[in-house]
Write an enzyme that holds these catalytic residues in place. Structure first.
Site, PDB file in Angstrom:
ATOM      1  CD  GLU A 200      42.496   0.111  30.229  1.00 29.08           C
ATOM      2  OE1 GLU A 200      41.075  -0.316  30.553  1.00 29.08           O
ATOM      3  OE2 GLU A 200      43.531  -0.521  30.603  1.00 29.08           O
TER       4      GLU A 200
ATOM      5  CB  CYS B 281      37.989  -0.587  29.940  1.00 26.53           C
ATOM      6  SG  CYS B 281      39.002  -1.705  31.285  1.00 26.53           S
TER       7      CYS B 281
END
Length: 523
Positions: free
Chosen positions: A257, A294
Protein backbone atom coordinates in the site's frame (compact mmCIF):
# COMPACT_ATOMS: atom_id res chain seq x y z
CA UNK A 1 22.70 3.03 28.11
CA UNK A 2 20.71 -0.19 27.90
CA UNK A 3 19.54 -1.19 24.41
CA UNK A 4 16.17 -2.95 24.24
CA UNK A 5 16.00 -6.62 23.29
CA UNK A 6 14.33 -8.16 20.22
CA UNK A 7 11.69 -10.92 20.36
CA UNK A 8 12.96 -13.95 18.41
CA UNK A 9 12.02 -17.63 18.65
CA UNK A 10 9.96 -17.17 21.78
CA UNK A 11 12.46 -15.23 23.87
CA UNK A 12 13.68 -11.71 24.48
CA UNK A 13 17.33 -11.65 23.49
CA UNK A 14 20.07 -9.14 22.79
CA UNK A 15 20.12 -8.19 19.14
CA UNK A 16 23.09 -8.84 16.90
CA UNK A 17 23.70 -5.20 16.22
CA UNK A 18 26.39 -2.54 15.91
CA UNK A 19 24.11 0.50 16.05
CA UNK A 20 20.97 1.78 17.72
CA UNK A 21 18.38 4.54 17.47
CA UNK A 22 15.81 6.39 19.55
CA UNK A 23 12.31 7.55 18.81
CA UNK A 24 11.60 11.28 18.81
CA UNK A 25 8.60 13.14 20.18
CA UNK A 26 7.22 14.98 17.12
CA UNK A 27 5.42 17.53 19.28
CA UNK A 28 8.72 18.80 20.69
CA UNK A 29 11.44 17.40 18.45
CA UNK A 30 13.17 15.91 21.51
CA UNK A 31 14.60 12.39 21.46
CA UNK A 32 12.98 9.89 23.82
CA UNK A 33 15.34 8.11 26.23
CA UNK A 34 14.98 4.45 25.18
CA UNK A 35 17.55 2.91 22.82
CA UNK A 36 16.56 0.30 20.24
CA UNK A 37 18.85 -1.90 18.14
CA UNK A 38 19.24 -1.92 14.37
CA UNK A 39 19.56 -5.66 13.83
CA UNK A 40 22.18 -7.21 11.56
CA UNK A 41 21.31 -9.98 9.10
CA UNK A 42 22.13 -12.56 11.78
CA UNK A 43 18.89 -11.67 13.60
CA UNK A 44 16.90 -11.90 10.37
CA UNK A 45 18.44 -15.27 9.59
CA UNK A 46 17.68 -16.63 13.04
CA UNK A 47 14.11 -15.38 12.88
CA UNK A 48 13.58 -16.88 9.42
CA UNK A 49 14.80 -20.30 10.54
CA UNK A 50 12.53 -20.14 13.60
CA UNK A 51 9.59 -19.08 11.41
CA UNK A 52 10.10 -22.07 9.10
CA UNK A 53 9.86 -24.40 12.09
CA UNK A 54 6.82 -22.54 13.38
CA UNK A 55 5.10 -22.82 9.98
CA UNK A 56 5.54 -26.59 10.07
CA UNK A 57 4.21 -26.82 13.61
CA UNK A 58 1.21 -24.58 12.83
CA UNK A 59 -0.04 -27.17 10.30
CA UNK A 60 -0.98 -29.38 13.22
CA UNK A 61 -2.54 -26.62 15.33
CA UNK A 62 -6.33 -26.40 15.29
CA UNK A 63 -8.26 -23.38 14.05
CA UNK A 64 -9.69 -23.15 17.55
CA UNK A 65 -6.23 -22.75 19.09
CA UNK A 66 -5.33 -20.02 16.59
CA UNK A 67 -8.58 -18.23 17.45
CA UNK A 68 -7.90 -18.52 21.18
CA UNK A 69 -4.46 -16.95 20.76
CA UNK A 70 -5.88 -14.00 18.81
CA UNK A 71 -8.58 -13.45 21.42
CA UNK A 72 -6.07 -13.75 24.23
CA UNK A 73 -3.85 -11.20 22.53
CA UNK A 74 -6.75 -8.76 22.19
CA UNK A 75 -7.40 -9.17 25.92
CA UNK A 76 -3.73 -8.48 26.72
CA UNK A 77 -3.77 -5.30 24.64
CA UNK A 78 -6.85 -4.05 26.46
CA UNK A 79 -5.25 -4.80 29.84
CA UNK A 80 -2.20 -2.74 28.84
CA UNK A 81 -4.21 0.00 27.10
CA UNK A 82 -3.11 2.95 29.25
CA UNK A 83 0.59 2.10 28.88
CA UNK A 84 0.31 1.51 25.13
CA UNK A 85 -1.62 4.72 24.53
CA UNK A 86 0.81 6.83 26.60
CA UNK A 87 3.93 5.73 24.71
CA UNK A 88 2.17 5.96 21.33
CA UNK A 89 1.16 9.54 22.12
CA UNK A 90 4.75 10.40 22.96
CA UNK A 91 6.13 8.74 19.81
CA UNK A 92 3.55 9.93 17.26
CA UNK A 93 2.01 13.13 18.62
CA UNK A 94 -1.45 11.68 17.90
CA UNK A 95 -4.01 12.78 20.50
CA UNK A 96 -4.79 10.36 23.32
CA UNK A 97 -8.49 11.15 23.02
CA UNK A 98 -10.32 10.32 20.93
CA UNK A 99 -7.81 9.00 18.37
CA UNK A 100 -5.62 6.56 20.30
CA UNK A 101 -7.67 5.45 23.29
CA UNK A 102 -11.22 5.61 21.92
CA UNK A 103 -10.72 4.80 18.24
CA UNK A 104 -7.50 3.06 17.26
CA UNK A 105 -6.88 0.82 20.24
CA UNK A 106 -10.45 -0.57 20.31
CA UNK A 107 -10.23 -1.02 16.53
CA UNK A 108 -7.06 -3.06 16.94
CA UNK A 109 -8.61 -5.39 19.52
CA UNK A 110 -11.76 -5.72 17.40
CA UNK A 111 -9.89 -6.76 14.25
CA UNK A 112 -7.94 -9.38 16.24
CA UNK A 113 -11.26 -10.81 17.45
CA UNK A 114 -12.71 -10.68 13.94
CA UNK A 115 -9.68 -12.63 12.71
CA UNK A 116 -10.22 -15.14 15.51
CA UNK A 117 -13.82 -15.65 14.41
CA UNK A 118 -12.71 -16.11 10.79
CA UNK A 119 -10.05 -18.64 11.77
CA UNK A 120 -12.57 -20.59 13.82
CA UNK A 121 -15.26 -20.51 11.10
CA UNK A 122 -12.89 -21.34 8.24
CA UNK A 123 -14.88 -20.27 5.19
CA UNK A 124 -11.97 -18.08 4.01
CA UNK A 125 -10.39 -21.34 2.78
CA UNK A 126 -13.00 -21.46 -0.07
CA UNK A 127 -13.17 -25.24 -0.15
CA UNK A 128 -14.08 -26.87 -3.48
CA UNK A 129 -14.81 -30.62 -3.54
CA UNK A 130 -15.47 -32.29 -6.89
CA UNK A 131 -16.54 -35.80 -5.92
CA UNK A 132 -16.95 -36.91 -9.54
CA UNK A 133 -13.28 -36.40 -10.40
CA UNK A 134 -12.03 -36.64 -6.79
CA UNK A 135 -10.25 -33.31 -7.13
CA UNK A 136 -10.34 -31.01 -4.13
CA UNK A 137 -8.81 -27.62 -3.37
CA UNK A 138 -8.70 -24.90 -0.74
CA UNK A 139 -6.62 -21.98 0.43
CA UNK A 140 -3.98 -22.94 2.99
CA UNK A 141 -1.21 -21.00 4.80
CA UNK A 142 1.41 -19.57 2.44
CA UNK A 143 4.22 -19.83 5.01
CA UNK A 144 6.06 -17.27 7.10
CA UNK A 145 4.94 -13.68 6.56
CA UNK A 146 7.08 -10.55 6.91
CA UNK A 147 5.11 -7.45 7.90
CA UNK A 148 6.63 -4.00 7.53
CA UNK A 149 4.26 -1.68 9.37
CA UNK A 150 3.65 2.01 8.59
CA UNK A 151 4.16 5.12 10.68
CA UNK A 152 0.61 6.50 10.65
CA UNK A 153 -1.30 3.82 12.58
CA UNK A 154 0.82 2.71 15.56
CA UNK A 155 -1.71 0.04 16.64
CA UNK A 156 -4.18 -0.77 13.87
CA UNK A 157 -1.54 -1.33 11.15
CA UNK A 158 1.43 -2.11 13.38
CA UNK A 159 3.49 -5.04 12.13
CA UNK A 160 2.95 -6.93 15.37
CA UNK A 161 -0.73 -6.12 16.02
CA UNK A 162 -2.46 -4.65 12.97
CA UNK A 163 -4.80 -5.89 10.30
CA UNK A 164 -2.07 -7.59 8.25
CA UNK A 165 -0.85 -9.36 11.37
CA UNK A 166 -4.35 -10.52 12.29
CA UNK A 167 -4.99 -11.82 8.77
CA UNK A 168 -1.68 -13.68 8.55
CA UNK A 169 -2.14 -15.39 11.91
CA UNK A 170 -5.75 -16.32 11.06
CA UNK A 171 -4.41 -17.97 7.91
CA UNK A 172 -2.06 -20.05 10.06
CA UNK A 173 1.15 -18.20 9.10
CA UNK A 174 3.92 -17.20 11.51
CA UNK A 175 4.79 -13.49 11.43
CA UNK A 176 8.11 -11.68 11.49
CA UNK A 177 7.21 -8.08 12.28
CA UNK A 178 9.50 -5.12 11.80
CA UNK A 179 8.69 -2.15 13.99
CA UNK A 180 8.39 1.22 12.34
CA UNK A 181 11.36 3.25 13.59
CA UNK A 182 9.08 6.14 14.58
CA UNK A 183 7.28 4.12 17.26
CA UNK A 184 9.50 1.30 18.54
CA UNK A 185 8.42 1.70 22.16
CA UNK A 186 4.78 1.19 21.20
CA UNK A 187 5.72 -1.92 19.23
CA UNK A 188 7.74 -3.26 22.14
CA UNK A 189 4.76 -3.14 24.50
CA UNK A 190 2.49 -4.73 21.88
CA UNK A 191 5.06 -7.49 21.36
CA UNK A 192 5.14 -8.07 25.12
CA UNK A 193 1.34 -8.50 25.02
CA UNK A 194 1.70 -10.96 22.13
CA UNK A 195 4.40 -12.86 24.03
CA UNK A 196 2.16 -13.27 27.06
CA UNK A 197 -0.71 -14.48 24.88
CA UNK A 198 1.62 -16.92 23.09
CA UNK A 199 2.86 -18.41 26.35
CA UNK A 200 -0.77 -19.08 27.32
CA UNK A 201 -1.58 -20.67 23.96
CA UNK A 202 -0.82 -23.91 22.13
CA UNK A 203 0.87 -22.12 19.24
CA UNK A 204 4.60 -22.59 18.54
CA UNK A 205 6.80 -20.06 20.28
CA UNK A 206 8.05 -18.48 17.02
CA UNK A 207 4.55 -17.79 15.69
CA UNK A 208 5.23 -14.10 16.43
CA UNK A 209 8.69 -12.50 16.21
CA UNK A 210 9.69 -8.84 16.23
CA UNK A 211 12.72 -6.80 15.15
CA UNK A 212 12.93 -3.05 15.68
CA UNK A 213 14.90 -2.03 12.63
CA UNK A 214 17.18 -3.34 9.91
CA UNK A 215 19.23 -1.76 7.14
CA UNK A 216 17.66 -1.08 3.75
CA UNK A 217 19.94 -3.69 2.21
CA UNK A 218 18.80 -6.33 4.70
CA UNK A 219 15.18 -5.30 4.15
CA UNK A 220 15.50 -6.02 0.42
CA UNK A 221 17.23 -9.30 1.20
CA UNK A 222 14.53 -10.25 3.72
CA UNK A 223 11.54 -9.90 1.36
CA UNK A 224 13.36 -11.98 -1.28
CA UNK A 225 14.50 -14.78 1.03
CA UNK A 226 13.39 -18.31 0.02
CA UNK A 227 12.07 -18.90 3.54
CA UNK A 228 9.50 -16.10 3.22
CA UNK A 229 6.00 -16.94 2.01
CA UNK A 230 4.81 -13.35 1.50
CA UNK A 231 5.42 -9.78 2.64
CA UNK A 232 3.11 -6.90 3.50
CA UNK A 233 4.29 -3.29 3.36
CA UNK A 234 2.53 0.00 3.97
CA UNK A 235 4.55 3.11 3.29
CA UNK A 236 6.06 5.34 0.65
CA UNK A 237 5.88 4.71 -3.07
CA UNK A 238 9.67 4.88 -3.45
CA UNK A 239 10.28 2.37 -0.65
CA UNK A 240 7.49 0.10 -1.80
CA UNK A 241 8.76 -0.08 -5.37
CA UNK A 242 12.26 -1.01 -4.21
CA UNK A 243 10.87 -3.80 -2.07
CA UNK A 244 8.60 -4.95 -4.90
CA UNK A 245 11.53 -5.19 -7.30
CA UNK A 246 13.45 -7.37 -4.85
CA UNK A 247 10.47 -9.62 -4.09
CA UNK A 248 9.45 -9.90 -7.75
CA UNK A 249 12.96 -10.91 -8.76
CA UNK A 250 12.75 -13.78 -6.25
CA UNK A 251 9.17 -14.70 -7.23
CA UNK A 252 7.82 -13.78 -3.80
CA UNK A 253 4.36 -12.25 -3.27
CA UNK A 254 4.42 -8.78 -1.75
CA UNK A 255 1.34 -6.72 -0.92
CA UNK A 256 2.03 -3.01 -1.02
CA UNK A 257 0.00 0.00 0.00
CA UNK A 258 1.85 3.05 -1.27
CA UNK A 259 0.32 6.32 -2.45
CA UNK A 260 -3.19 7.62 -3.03
CA UNK A 261 -4.70 11.06 -3.71
CA UNK A 262 -8.32 9.99 -3.05
CA UNK A 263 -10.18 12.37 -5.40
CA UNK A 264 -13.40 13.93 -4.10
CA UNK A 265 -15.82 15.16 -6.79
CA UNK A 266 -18.38 17.80 -5.76
CA UNK A 267 -21.21 17.97 -8.28
CA UNK A 268 -23.04 21.31 -8.68
CA UNK A 269 -26.28 20.27 -6.96
CA UNK A 270 -24.41 19.16 -3.83
CA UNK A 271 -22.53 22.45 -3.63
CA UNK A 272 -25.73 24.46 -4.10
CA UNK A 273 -27.49 22.51 -1.34
CA UNK A 274 -24.81 22.32 1.31
CA UNK A 275 -21.62 24.11 0.28
CA UNK A 276 -20.79 25.45 3.76
CA UNK A 277 -21.30 22.06 5.35
CA UNK A 278 -19.11 20.43 2.70
CA UNK A 279 -16.30 22.85 3.48
CA UNK A 280 -16.36 21.71 7.12
CA UNK A 281 -16.51 17.99 6.21
CA UNK A 282 -13.60 18.34 3.79
CA UNK A 283 -11.50 20.27 6.31
CA UNK A 284 -12.11 17.60 8.97
CA UNK A 285 -11.06 14.88 6.53
CA UNK A 286 -8.02 16.76 5.20
CA UNK A 287 -6.72 17.44 8.73
CA UNK A 288 -7.41 14.04 10.31
CA UNK A 289 -4.06 12.93 11.80
CA UNK A 290 -2.63 16.10 10.21
CA UNK A 291 -3.45 14.64 6.79
CA UNK A 292 -1.22 11.62 7.39
CA UNK A 293 -3.83 9.04 6.46
CA UNK A 294 -3.71 6.93 3.32
CA UNK A 295 -7.30 7.96 2.57
CA UNK A 296 -6.83 11.71 3.06
CA UNK A 297 -8.51 13.71 0.24
CA UNK A 298 -5.61 15.30 -1.65
CA UNK A 299 -7.67 16.21 -4.75
CA UNK A 300 -10.98 18.08 -4.62
CA UNK A 301 -12.75 18.62 -7.95
CA UNK A 302 -15.72 20.89 -8.74
CA UNK A 303 -17.28 22.68 -11.71
CA UNK A 304 -16.42 26.40 -11.70
CA UNK A 305 -19.09 28.89 -10.62
CA UNK A 306 -19.98 31.30 -7.83
CA UNK A 307 -21.05 28.54 -5.44
CA UNK A 308 -17.81 26.65 -6.07
CA UNK A 309 -15.77 29.81 -5.48
CA UNK A 310 -17.59 30.37 -2.19
CA UNK A 311 -16.94 26.76 -1.11
CA UNK A 312 -13.25 26.97 -2.01
CA UNK A 313 -12.95 30.21 -0.06
CA UNK A 314 -14.73 28.69 2.96
CA UNK A 315 -12.47 25.62 2.87
CA UNK A 316 -9.34 27.77 2.73
CA UNK A 317 -10.55 29.93 5.61
CA UNK A 318 -11.42 26.88 7.70
CA UNK A 319 -8.01 25.32 7.10
CA UNK A 320 -6.31 28.62 7.95
CA UNK A 321 -8.25 29.01 11.18
CA UNK A 322 -7.38 25.61 12.62
CA UNK A 323 -4.17 24.81 14.48
CA UNK A 324 -1.54 22.68 12.77
CA UNK A 325 -1.05 19.30 14.44
CA UNK A 326 2.38 17.64 14.60
CA UNK A 327 3.61 15.56 11.69
CA UNK A 328 5.16 12.23 12.54
CA UNK A 329 8.76 13.06 11.71
CA UNK A 330 11.19 15.69 10.55
CA UNK A 331 11.60 13.70 7.35
CA UNK A 332 7.84 13.79 6.82
CA UNK A 333 7.82 17.55 7.32
CA UNK A 334 10.58 17.98 4.75
CA UNK A 335 8.83 15.68 2.26
CA UNK A 336 5.53 17.55 2.66
CA UNK A 337 7.21 20.92 2.10
CA UNK A 338 8.99 19.59 -0.98
CA UNK A 339 5.73 18.06 -2.26
CA UNK A 340 3.83 21.34 -1.91
CA UNK A 341 6.63 23.22 -3.67
CA UNK A 342 6.67 20.60 -6.45
CA UNK A 343 2.92 20.95 -7.03
CA UNK A 344 3.22 24.75 -7.01
CA UNK A 345 6.06 24.59 -9.54
CA UNK A 346 3.75 22.58 -11.81
CA UNK A 347 1.25 25.43 -11.89
CA UNK A 348 -0.86 25.32 -8.71
CA UNK A 349 -1.48 28.46 -6.67
CA UNK A 350 -0.93 28.25 -2.90
CA UNK A 351 -4.10 29.78 -1.46
CA UNK A 352 -3.21 29.29 2.19
CA UNK A 353 -0.35 27.65 4.09
CA UNK A 354 2.60 26.35 2.12
CA UNK A 355 5.24 26.82 4.82
CA UNK A 356 6.55 25.30 8.03
CA UNK A 357 5.27 26.45 11.41
CA UNK A 358 8.02 28.08 13.42
CA UNK A 359 8.73 26.71 16.88
CA UNK A 360 9.33 23.35 18.49
CA UNK A 361 8.17 20.10 16.94
CA UNK A 362 7.35 19.32 13.34
CA UNK A 363 4.34 21.24 12.09
CA UNK A 364 3.28 22.54 8.69
CA UNK A 365 0.69 25.21 7.98
CA UNK A 366 -2.60 23.74 6.84
CA UNK A 367 -2.36 24.12 3.09
CA UNK A 368 -4.78 24.47 0.19
CA UNK A 369 -3.63 24.88 -3.39
CA UNK A 370 -5.82 25.62 -6.39
CA UNK A 371 -5.59 25.07 -10.13
CA UNK A 372 -7.87 25.04 -13.16
CA UNK A 373 -8.78 21.85 -14.96
CA UNK A 374 -7.05 23.13 -18.09
CA UNK A 375 -3.76 23.71 -16.25
CA UNK A 376 -4.01 20.35 -14.46
CA UNK A 377 -4.46 18.57 -17.79
CA UNK A 378 -1.31 20.29 -19.06
CA UNK A 379 0.79 18.60 -16.31
CA UNK A 380 -1.27 15.65 -14.99
CA UNK A 381 1.71 13.52 -13.95
CA UNK A 382 3.48 16.29 -12.01
CA UNK A 383 0.29 17.41 -10.32
CA UNK A 384 -0.46 13.90 -9.05
CA UNK A 385 2.58 14.05 -6.80
CA UNK A 386 1.50 13.00 -3.29
CA UNK A 387 2.13 15.66 -0.65
CA UNK A 388 1.56 13.42 2.38
CA UNK A 389 0.19 15.58 5.17
CA UNK A 390 -2.14 18.49 5.79
CA UNK A 391 -2.30 19.75 2.20
CA UNK A 392 -4.88 19.42 -0.56
CA UNK A 393 -5.34 20.60 -4.15
CA UNK A 394 -8.65 22.16 -5.25
CA UNK A 395 -9.36 21.86 -9.00
CA UNK A 396 -12.02 23.90 -10.80
CA UNK A 397 -13.37 22.47 -14.06
CA UNK A 398 -15.14 24.16 -16.96
CA UNK A 399 -17.77 21.45 -17.33
CA UNK A 400 -18.48 17.75 -16.84
CA UNK A 401 -16.71 16.62 -20.06
CA UNK A 402 -13.51 18.28 -18.80
CA UNK A 403 -14.05 16.69 -15.38
CA UNK A 404 -14.39 13.26 -16.97
CA UNK A 405 -11.28 13.89 -19.09
CA UNK A 406 -9.31 14.76 -15.97
CA UNK A 407 -10.54 11.73 -14.03
CA UNK A 408 -9.38 9.51 -16.88
CA UNK A 409 -5.81 10.79 -16.43
CA UNK A 410 -5.61 9.77 -12.78
CA UNK A 411 -3.41 6.99 -11.50
CA UNK A 412 -4.88 4.29 -9.25
CA UNK A 413 -6.23 5.37 -5.86
CA UNK A 414 -7.58 3.69 -2.76
CA UNK A 415 -10.77 5.75 -2.78
CA UNK A 416 -12.84 8.16 -4.84
CA UNK A 417 -15.87 10.10 -3.59
CA UNK A 418 -18.76 11.73 -5.44
CA UNK A 419 -21.02 14.24 -3.70
CA UNK A 420 -24.32 14.88 -5.47
CA UNK A 421 -27.69 16.53 -4.90
CA UNK A 422 -30.00 14.76 -2.46
CA UNK A 423 -33.03 15.62 -4.64
CA UNK A 424 -31.74 14.28 -7.96
CA UNK A 425 -30.44 17.50 -9.51
CA UNK A 426 -27.13 15.80 -10.40
CA UNK A 427 -28.49 12.44 -11.52
CA UNK A 428 -27.98 13.25 -15.21
CA UNK A 429 -24.27 13.81 -14.50
CA UNK A 430 -23.56 10.98 -12.11
CA UNK A 431 -23.13 8.01 -14.46
CA UNK A 432 -20.48 9.68 -16.63
CA UNK A 433 -18.49 10.77 -13.58
CA UNK A 434 -18.81 7.44 -11.78
CA UNK A 435 -17.77 5.45 -14.86
CA UNK A 436 -14.66 7.59 -15.27
CA UNK A 437 -13.77 7.15 -11.60
CA UNK A 438 -14.73 3.52 -11.04
CA UNK A 439 -11.66 1.83 -12.54
CA UNK A 440 -9.26 4.28 -10.93
CA UNK A 441 -10.26 3.61 -7.32
CA UNK A 442 -10.69 0.61 -5.09
CA UNK A 443 -13.56 2.04 -3.02
CA UNK A 444 -16.17 4.35 -4.54
CA UNK A 445 -18.06 6.51 -2.03
CA UNK A 446 -21.18 8.64 -2.35
CA UNK A 447 -21.74 11.69 -0.15
CA UNK A 448 -19.00 10.69 2.33
CA UNK A 449 -15.43 11.75 2.95
CA UNK A 450 -12.99 8.88 2.34
CA UNK A 451 -11.01 8.87 5.58
CA UNK A 452 -13.10 6.29 7.47
CA UNK A 453 -12.24 2.62 6.78
CA UNK A 454 -14.81 0.43 8.55
CA UNK A 455 -14.04 -3.01 9.98
CA UNK A 456 -16.66 -4.64 7.78
CA UNK A 457 -16.36 -7.93 5.86
CA UNK A 458 -17.54 -5.98 2.81
CA UNK A 459 -14.81 -3.32 3.12
CA UNK A 460 -12.24 -3.06 0.35
CA UNK A 461 -9.04 -1.28 1.25
CA UNK A 462 -6.98 -1.60 -1.89
CA UNK A 463 -6.96 -0.25 -5.39
CA UNK A 464 -5.21 -0.01 -8.75
CA UNK A 465 -1.48 0.69 -8.91
CA UNK A 466 0.19 2.70 -7.42
CA UNK A 467 -2.22 2.79 -4.48
CA UNK A 468 -1.45 -0.91 -4.06
CA UNK A 469 0.52 -3.56 -5.91
CA UNK A 470 -2.51 -5.69 -6.74
CA UNK A 471 -6.12 -4.50 -7.16
CA UNK A 472 -7.67 -7.88 -6.31
CA UNK A 473 -6.78 -7.82 -2.61
CA UNK A 474 -7.78 -5.84 0.45
CA UNK A 475 -5.91 -4.97 3.65
CA UNK A 476 -9.15 -4.39 5.60
CA UNK A 477 -12.22 -6.58 5.60
CA UNK A 478 -11.94 -10.01 7.21
CA UNK A 479 -12.20 -12.74 5.88
CA UNK A 480 -11.16 -11.47 2.41
CA UNK A 481 -8.01 -9.85 3.75
CA UNK A 482 -6.80 -13.29 4.87
CA UNK A 483 -6.52 -14.49 1.26
CA UNK A 484 -3.32 -12.48 0.78
CA UNK A 485 -1.59 -14.99 3.00
CA UNK A 486 -3.11 -18.12 1.50
CA UNK A 487 -1.82 -20.43 -1.22
CA UNK A 488 -4.18 -22.54 -3.35
CA UNK A 489 -3.59 -26.21 -2.52
CA UNK A 490 -5.10 -28.81 -4.85
CA UNK A 491 -5.40 -32.56 -4.20
CA UNK A 492 -6.08 -34.92 -7.10
CA UNK A 493 -7.24 -38.47 -6.27
CA UNK A 494 -5.70 -38.30 -2.79
CA UNK A 495 -7.12 -40.80 -0.31
CA UNK A 496 -9.50 -39.23 2.17
CA UNK A 497 -7.45 -40.15 5.24
CA UNK A 498 -4.51 -38.26 3.72
CA UNK A 499 -6.45 -35.07 3.07
CA UNK A 500 -6.55 -32.00 5.28
CA UNK A 501 -9.64 -32.02 7.48
CA UNK A 502 -11.19 -29.18 5.47
CA UNK A 503 -11.25 -31.29 2.30
CA UNK A 504 -12.69 -34.54 3.65
CA UNK A 505 -16.18 -35.64 2.71
CA UNK A 506 -17.56 -34.99 6.18
CA UNK A 507 -16.10 -31.50 6.54
CA UNK A 508 -18.35 -29.13 8.45
CA UNK A 509 -16.90 -25.92 7.07
CA UNK A 510 -19.60 -23.57 5.74
CA UNK A 511 -19.92 -22.30 2.19
CA UNK A 512 -18.30 -25.25 0.45
CA UNK A 513 -18.56 -25.87 -3.29
CA UNK A 514 -19.52 -29.51 -4.01
CA UNK A 515 -20.55 -31.47 -7.06
CA UNK A 516 -24.14 -32.72 -7.05
CA UNK A 517 -25.19 -34.69 -10.14
CA UNK A 518 -22.25 -33.19 -11.99
CA UNK A 519 -23.16 -29.60 -11.06
CA UNK A 520 -21.16 -27.44 -8.67
CA UNK A 521 -23.36 -25.94 -5.93
CA UNK A 522 -22.62 -23.88 -2.85
CA UNK A 523 -23.40 -25.36 0.54
Amino acid sequence: MKVEQVWIAGEWRDATSTSSFSAVNPSTGAALPEKFPISDWTDCDFALNAAVEAARALRTVSNEDIALFLEGYANEIERSASEIVAIAHAETGLPIQPRLSEAELPRTATQLRQAAAAAREGSWQDVVIDTKTNIRSHYAPIGSVVILGPNNFPFAFNGVSGGDFAAAIAAGCPVIAKSHPLHPGTTKILAECAARALRASKLPKATVQMLYNISNVDGLRLVADPRVGATSFTGSRAGGLRLKAAADAAGKPIYLEMSSLNPVVLLPGAIAERGEKLAGELADSCLAASGQMCTSPNLILAIAGDATSNLARALAETLQSRPSAPLFSEGGLKALDEGVKWIASAGAEIVTGGARVEGEGWRYKNTMMQISGKDFLAEPEKLQHEAFGNATLFITLNDVPQLVQLLETLEGNLTGSIYSSSVGADDHLYDAVAQALRFRVGRLLNDKVPTGVALSPAMGHGGPFPSTSHPAFTAVGIPRSILRFGALHCYDNVREERLPDALRNQTTLPHIWRTVDGTMIRG
